[in-house]
Write a protein that holds these residues in place. Structure first.
Motif, PDB file in Angstrom:
ATOM      1  N   UNK A 166      -1.113   9.320 -13.374  1.00 58.97           N
ATOM      2  CA  UNK A 166      -1.668   9.114 -12.035  1.00 58.97           C
ATOM      3  C   UNK A 166      -1.944   7.630 -11.771  1.00 58.97           C
ATOM      4  N   UNK A 167      -2.469   6.935 -12.771  1.00 57.17           N
ATOM      5  CA  UNK A 167      -2.721   5.503 -12.601  1.00 57.17           C
ATOM      6  C   UNK A 167      -1.406   4.765 -12.370  1.00 57.17           C
ATOM      7  N   UNK A 168      -0.381   5.125 -13.117  1.00 59.08           N
ATOM      8  CA  UNK A 168       0.938   4.498 -12.939  1.00 59.08           C
ATOM      9  C   UNK A 168       1.489   4.800 -11.545  1.00 59.08           C
ATOM     10  N   UNK A 169       1.346   6.028 -11.094  1.00 60.07           N
ATOM     11  CA  UNK A 169       1.824   6.398  -9.757  1.00 60.07           C
ATOM     12  C   UNK A 169       1.042   5.682  -8.669  1.00 60.07           C
ATOM     13  N   UNK A 170      -0.256   5.547  -8.875  1.00 60.19           N
ATOM     14  CA  UNK A 170      -1.113   4.835  -7.924  1.00 60.19           C
ATOM     15  C   UNK A 170      -0.654   3.381  -7.786  1.00 60.19           C
ATOM     16  N   UNK A 171      -0.433   2.702  -8.899  1.00 55.24           N
ATOM     17  CA  UNK A 171       0.009   1.300  -8.860  1.00 55.24           C
ATOM     18  C   UNK A 171       1.371   1.200  -8.188  1.00 55.24           C
ATOM     19  N   UNK A 172       2.259   2.106  -8.503  1.00 56.22           N
ATOM     20  CA  UNK A 172       3.595   2.113  -7.899  1.00 56.22           C
ATOM     21  C   UNK A 172       3.523   2.318  -6.387  1.00 56.22           C
ATOM     22  N   UNK A 173       2.648   3.211  -5.961  1.00 54.13           N
ATOM     23  CA  UNK A 173       2.492   3.474  -4.527  1.00 54.13           C
ATOM     24  C   UNK A 173       1.940   2.251  -3.806  1.00 54.13           C
ATOM     25  N   UNK A 174       0.922   1.638  -4.399  1.00 50.53           N
ATOM     26  CA  UNK A 174       0.371   0.427  -3.771  1.00 50.53           C
ATOM     27  C   UNK A 174       1.421  -0.667  -3.686  1.00 50.53           C
TER      28      UNK A 174
END
Length: 146
Positions: free
Chosen positions: A7-15
């Motif tokens: 989730x943290x990786x996806x969050x950074x990717x989305x931002x």
């Protein structure tokens, strides 16, 4: 809530996706006043780092002001929606240790100045690239401790 490393990786990717476009748009909409505002935020961020005080609010102000300059309310509203995650990830990084965290904050600020310089040059491609590099470096700080 974030439920793990993925989730943290996806969050950074989305931002990275949305903020790269926000910065590109900001480069076409910037004016002397907004440049001054962005520069003032980064100067205050520098002072906070030197004083070893919290910087997360200033970091968020910088990113939110760029989103404001995108002139797209959905980019701004999306960042506002992500605010709890911004605080969670920032707090998580700080918990990993103060020495590496301080070094990371200095690197982060240099990345912010690169974004600002690209926006000031009204270079949308450079602004987009600088944001991508910033979030790539953020991933390194989160996952590699670099």
């Amino acid at each position: 809530p974030l439920q793990g490393i993925e989730d943290i990786a996806s969050y950074i990717s989305f931002r990275k996706l949305i903020e790269a476009e926000a910065a590109a748009r900001a480069a076409t909409n910037v004016n002397a006043q907004t440049l001054s505002e962005l520069r003032a935020i980064l100067e205050e961020l520098d002072r906070a780092i030197d004083a070893n005080t919290a910087t997360l609010d200033l970091d968020n102000q910088f990113h939110f002001r760029i989103a404001d300059l995108s002139d797209n309310r959905f980019l701004i509203e999306t960042l506002k929606m992500l605010r709890p995650y911004m605080y969670f990830v920032g707090t998580f990084l700080r918990s990993l240790g103060s020495t590496g965290y301080l070094k990371g904050k200095r690197s982060m600020t240099c990345e912010h100045y690169k974004i600002l310089n690209a926006i000031e040059a009204k270079d949308a491609d450079a602004a987009r690239k600088a944001v991508i590099e910033h979030f790539d470096a953020s991933e390194q700080r989160v996952f590699k401790g670099e």
